[in-house]
Write an enzyme that holds these catalytic residues in place. Structure first.
Site, short mmCIF file in Angstrom:
data_model
loop_
_atom_site.label_atom_id
_atom_site.label_comp_id
_atom_site.label_asym_id
_atom_site.label_seq_id
_atom_site.Cartn_x
_atom_site.Cartn_y
_atom_site.Cartn_z
N PHE A 113 -24.45 24.44 -20.24
CA PHE A 113 -25.13 25.71 -19.91
C PHE A 113 -26.23 25.66 -19.02
O PHE A 113 -26.24 25.65 -17.69
CB PHE A 113 -25.18 26.35 -21.14
CG PHE A 113 -24.12 26.46 -22.10
CD1 PHE A 113 -23.29 27.55 -21.88
CD2 PHE A 113 -23.61 25.62 -23.16
CE1 PHE A 113 -22.07 27.77 -22.58
CE2 PHE A 113 -22.49 26.08 -23.79
CZ PHE A 113 -21.97 26.97 -23.56
N CYS A 114 -27.21 25.30 -19.61
CA CYS A 114 -28.73 25.51 -18.99
C CYS A 114 -28.99 24.15 -17.82
O CYS A 114 -29.36 24.46 -16.79
CB CYS A 114 -29.81 25.22 -19.77
SG CYS A 114 -29.56 26.84 -21.08
N VAL A 115 -28.44 23.22 -18.05
CA VAL A 115 -28.72 21.93 -17.11
C VAL A 115 -27.66 22.21 -15.94
O VAL A 115 -28.11 22.09 -14.89
CB VAL A 115 -28.11 20.50 -17.92
CG1 VAL A 115 -28.00 19.52 -16.89
CG2 VAL A 115 -29.16 20.32 -18.91
N THR A 118 -29.30 25.48 -14.20
CA THR A 118 -30.46 25.35 -13.40
C THR A 118 -30.39 24.35 -12.19
O THR A 118 -30.87 24.35 -11.41
CB THR A 118 -31.32 24.67 -14.31
OG1 THR A 118 -31.41 25.84 -15.59
CG2 THR A 118 -32.79 24.56 -13.98
#
Length: 171
Positions: A113-115, A118
């Protein structure tokens, strides 16, 4: 040019207790080592705290929402409520450029998700991106957490991200 370390979602709900990711201890150790190296090198350090919805383990103000790794004086702490730290903080890329950052090192939660989001945004913003292998993780889902994290590394490497074992990351 300088490097920056983005530590994504290194919060108590992800690294401590029953809800922690399967590799919480080893990821925590890797993140701690990256932070020490970044601080020693004078790199920019940015902690990104995830704001989960009401009732979630990372709901703002709950114990699980708290950062598991305390920021040092002068380190930036940002919040986000979407996977992409750059989308949640539209001034982040400009702030990093003001600090003469050319390379962004990404670590933290969650790989899929975030990794992923981003890292891709950092690339799109024109930064060189290093994903610290062993310093990011996720939960088991349709596949094991280890498989999901490895797949994210493969995807991001194909996009142009340098995937480097965390102990080999240099700032």
């Amino acid at each position: 040019m300088r490097s920056a370390l983005l530590v994504l979602g290194a919060q108590r709900n992800m690294l401590e207790g029953d809800g922690a990711v399967p590799t919480a201890q080893s990821v925590r150790t890797a993140v701690d080592r990256l932070l020490a190296a970044a601080r020693a090198a004078g790199a920019v350090v940015v902690h990104v705290q995830n704001d989960g919805p009401r009732g979630y383990p990372d709901e703002p103000g709950t114990p699980g929402w708290e950062l598991a790794v305390a920021p040092a004086q002068g380190e930036v702490v940002l919040r986000k409520d979407v996977s992409d730290a750059f989308a949640a903080n539209p001034g982040l890329a400009a702030r990093l450029r003001e600090e003469d950052v050319g390379t962004v090192v990404v670590a933290g939660m969650q790989s899929d998700f975030c990794v992923r989001a981003t890292s891709r945004s950092a690339l799109q913003a024109g930064f060189a991106v290093v994903l610290a292998s062993g310093a990011h993780a996720t939960h088991d889902d349709d596949a094991s957490a280890a498989v999901l994290s490895r797949e994210v590394e493969e995807e991001l490497a194909a996009d142009g991200v340098a995937v480097v074992p965390a102990p080999e990351v240099r700032f």
